[in-house]
Design an enzyme around this catalytic site. Structure first.
Site, PDB file in Angstrom:
ATOM      1  N   HIS A 134     -24.349  -4.893 -18.355  1.00  0.00           N
ATOM      2  CA  HIS A 134     -23.078  -5.462 -18.813  1.00  0.00           C
ATOM      3  C   HIS A 134     -22.911  -6.823 -18.126  1.00  0.00           C
ATOM      4  O   HIS A 134     -23.396  -7.018 -17.008  1.00  0.00           O
ATOM      5  CB  HIS A 134     -21.961  -4.498 -18.371  1.00  0.00           C
ATOM      6  CG  HIS A 134     -20.592  -4.837 -18.843  1.00  0.00           C
ATOM      7  ND1 HIS A 134     -19.825  -5.805 -18.249  1.00  0.00           N
ATOM      8  CD2 HIS A 134     -19.830  -4.311 -19.833  1.00  0.00           C
ATOM      9  CE1 HIS A 134     -18.644  -5.867 -18.860  1.00  0.00           C
ATOM     10  NE2 HIS A 134     -18.625  -4.975 -19.829  1.00  0.00           N
ATOM     11  N   ASP A 211     -24.207   0.066 -10.655  1.00  0.00           N
ATOM     12  CA  ASP A 211     -22.989  -0.075 -11.450  1.00  0.00           C
ATOM     13  C   ASP A 211     -22.733   1.284 -12.117  1.00  0.00           C
ATOM     14  O   ASP A 211     -23.443   1.669 -13.049  1.00  0.00           O
ATOM     15  CB  ASP A 211     -23.219  -1.184 -12.488  1.00  0.00           C
ATOM     16  CG  ASP A 211     -22.071  -1.311 -13.470  1.00  0.00           C
ATOM     17  OD1 ASP A 211     -21.105  -0.520 -13.388  1.00  0.00           O
ATOM     18  OD2 ASP A 211     -22.148  -2.201 -14.338  1.00  0.00           O
ATOM     19  N   GLN A 214     -20.117   3.318 -16.235  1.00  0.00           N
ATOM     20  CA  GLN A 214     -20.265   4.189 -17.411  1.00  0.00           C
ATOM     21  C   GLN A 214     -20.683   5.615 -17.060  1.00  0.00           C
ATOM     22  O   GLN A 214     -20.755   6.459 -17.944  1.00  0.00           O
ATOM     23  CB  GLN A 214     -21.295   3.607 -18.390  1.00  0.00           C
ATOM     24  CG  GLN A 214     -20.836   2.360 -19.103  1.00  0.00           C
ATOM     25  CD  GLN A 214     -19.622   2.598 -20.002  1.00  0.00           C
ATOM     26  OE1 GLN A 214     -19.310   3.722 -20.399  1.00  0.00           O
ATOM     27  NE2 GLN A 214     -18.905   1.535 -20.309  1.00  0.00           N
ATOM     28  N   LYS A 237     -11.940   3.742 -16.625  1.00  0.00           N
ATOM     29  CA  LYS A 237     -12.940   4.392 -17.488  1.00  0.00           C
ATOM     30  C   LYS A 237     -13.100   5.864 -17.142  1.00  0.00           C
ATOM     31  O   LYS A 237     -13.938   6.557 -17.710  1.00  0.00           O
ATOM     32  CB  LYS A 237     -14.283   3.677 -17.357  1.00  0.00           C
ATOM     33  CG  LYS A 237     -14.285   2.289 -18.000  1.00  0.00           C
ATOM     34  CD  LYS A 237     -15.676   1.706 -17.979  1.00  0.00           C
ATOM     35  CE  LYS A 237     -15.694   0.211 -18.160  1.00  0.00           C
ATOM     36  NZ  LYS A 237     -15.509  -0.219 -19.545  1.00  0.00           N
ATOM     37  N   CYS A 378     -20.361  -7.023 -24.362  1.00  0.00           N
ATOM     38  CA  CYS A 378     -20.612  -7.734 -23.088  1.00  0.00           C
ATOM     39  C   CYS A 378     -22.022  -7.464 -22.581  1.00  0.00           C
ATOM     40  O   CYS A 378     -22.241  -7.229 -21.378  1.00  0.00           O
ATOM     41  CB  CYS A 378     -19.593  -7.351 -22.013  1.00  0.00           C
ATOM     42  SG  CYS A 378     -17.922  -7.793 -22.438  1.00  0.00           S
TER      43      CYS A 378
END
Ligand code: PLP
Length: 421
Positions: A134, A211, A214, A237, A378
């Protein structure tokens, strides 16, 4: 507020209908008809437990934290620090001091790029990211490499959308100074082998940032097992509030990091004029300004809520639904799914249609009450490599069921009638 939360029941499977009732946004008063929300990779609705925890802060215990000496301020401080400990347990960190509240995953990643990497990065050094990042886990590294005349290189992907680690023999070479990698791709849904990568990187003395934006909503995170140096994610999220995120950093790494922002709350003593100031202890050093106490409390409530559902059960439910959606989408003439190693392994399925633009599919779906996403998500370096400018993306959560897939498929077939007949 408890630190260890047991699953609400022992059954193996999720009851989506029961979970859906926890989310006021799906109740009849706000939605005229069944709302098929399939945009969880972008952001998630909030359960009452989270909404109430935040409104309780404002209604019952709101005061400046880390400063006031009166009982309500002390309680507010204690609630904020309790939230940090809840999240510490949620990700398996060794100490609450390894957790820094930020505004978002994006801010957390920028803090590491500017505060940890930049002072150590020299001309000719190499930073690796994957092709599927991303922009939030790409641009901070690109900028810092440009500033320091270092090189930013990609771990490319295999045909089926996995990291091509065999094709990247220089990954652990001497000039490699840092690796930043997503746990789960927000476009492909690929789950990357972050624990293997981080463990090997540590043997070579190369720090890794994961990261987890997600993955946090459906994969149990354990930073010790993962062996990462830094981890970043956002509350919004994972059913938590918008505007707060988290940076986990191993204690020794945070001790090496310079603050990105300076100001109130992050300093112990302030020098006159050009005299040096002395920063506060970690993690306060990295939380300049007035911290978002209600946000932190809501963030912890979201972690408790997810734990109460049980990560394993949530993951199983989401993956099986996404696989079913992928199988049914594949049967529609003209639909192409983005590369997967077999069926999706997370809650994300991205697709294109040879005769319809993703925005057209998303618009028709939206009119039918099905919220999906269209665009580059993105992730322009990834889409460029795939020869695309946009995809449609459906992303599932714990209260979705087969009726959401039916609605998605009906909507795509209706779009076909409008655009292809
Ligand atoms: N990383 C990934 C993989 C994402 O999908 C996103 C948001 O979509 C981010 C980082 C950035 O998250 P935020 O906008 O909450 O900072």
């Amino acid at each position: 507020m408890s630190l260890a939360v047991q699953p609400i029941d022992d059954s193996e499977t999720i009851n989506p209908e029961a979970v859906r009732r926890d989310f006021p946004i799906f109740s009849g008063s706000t939605q005229p008809r069944r709302f098929h929300y399939l945009d969880h990779a972008a952001t998630t609705p909030k359960p009452s437990a989270v909404i109430n925890s935040i409104s309780d802060c404002y209604a019952q215990c709101y005061a400046p934290i880390h400063r006031g000496l009166y009982p309500m301020a002390e309680q507010a401080t204690s609630n904020y620090e309790h939230a940090r400990r809840t999240l510490q347990h949620f990700i398996g960190a060794a100490s609450p001091d390894e957790l820094v509240f930020t505004r978002s995953a994006t801010e957390a990643i920028n803090m590491v790029a500017s505060g940890w990497l930049k002072p150590r990065l020299e001309r000719g050094d190499v930073v690796w990211v994957s092709r599927m990042e991303h922009h939030s886990n790409y641009l901070p590294w690109q900028l810092v490499c440009q500033e320091q005349q270092a090189q930013l290189r990609f771990i490319e992907l295999t045909e089926d959308g996995q990291l091509d680690l065999d094709g990247t023999p220089e990954l652990f070479a001497e000039r490699t100074k840092f690796i930043a990698i997503t746990h789960v791709s927000n476009v492909l849904g690929t789950e990357n082998p972050v624990a293997t990568l981080c463990t090997t990187a540590r043997e070579y003395g190369i720090p890794v940032l994961v990261d987890a934006a997600q993955s946090v909503s459906h994969i149990e995170l354990d930073v010790a097992e993962m062996c990462c140096d830094f981890l970043a994610f956002s509350a919004h999220k994972m059913f938590g509030p918008t505007g707060i995120g988290l940076l986990y950093g191993r204690q020794e790494r945070l001790a090496e990091m310079a603050p990105l922002q300076v100001g109130g709350g992050m300093v112990d003593s302030v020098g006159d004029g050009m005299e040096e100031s002395r920063w506060a202890a970690i993690p306060a050093r990295f939380e300049a300004g007035s911290p978002d106490m209600p946000g932190a409390v809501g963030f912890a409530a979201a972690a408790d809520y997810l734990s109460s559902l049980g990560h394993e059960r949530v993951h199983r439910h989401i993956v099986s639904l996404t696989r079913l959606a992928a199988q049914r989408l594949m049967r529609i003439d003209g639909i192409r799914l983005l590369p997967h190693a077999g069926l999706p392994a997370s809650g994300i399925v991205s697709f294109t249609h040879h005769n319809m633009h993703p925005h057209d599919m998303a618009q028709i779906a939206g009119e039918a009450g099905v919220a999906i996403r269209a665009g580059h998500h993105c992730a322009q370096p990834l889409l460029r490599r795939l020869g695309l400018t946009a995809t449609a993306r459906a992303s599932f959560s714990v209260y979705n069921d087969e009726s959401d897939i039916d609605a998605l498929i009906d909507a795509i077939i209706s779009a076909q009638r409008v655009f292809c007949e």
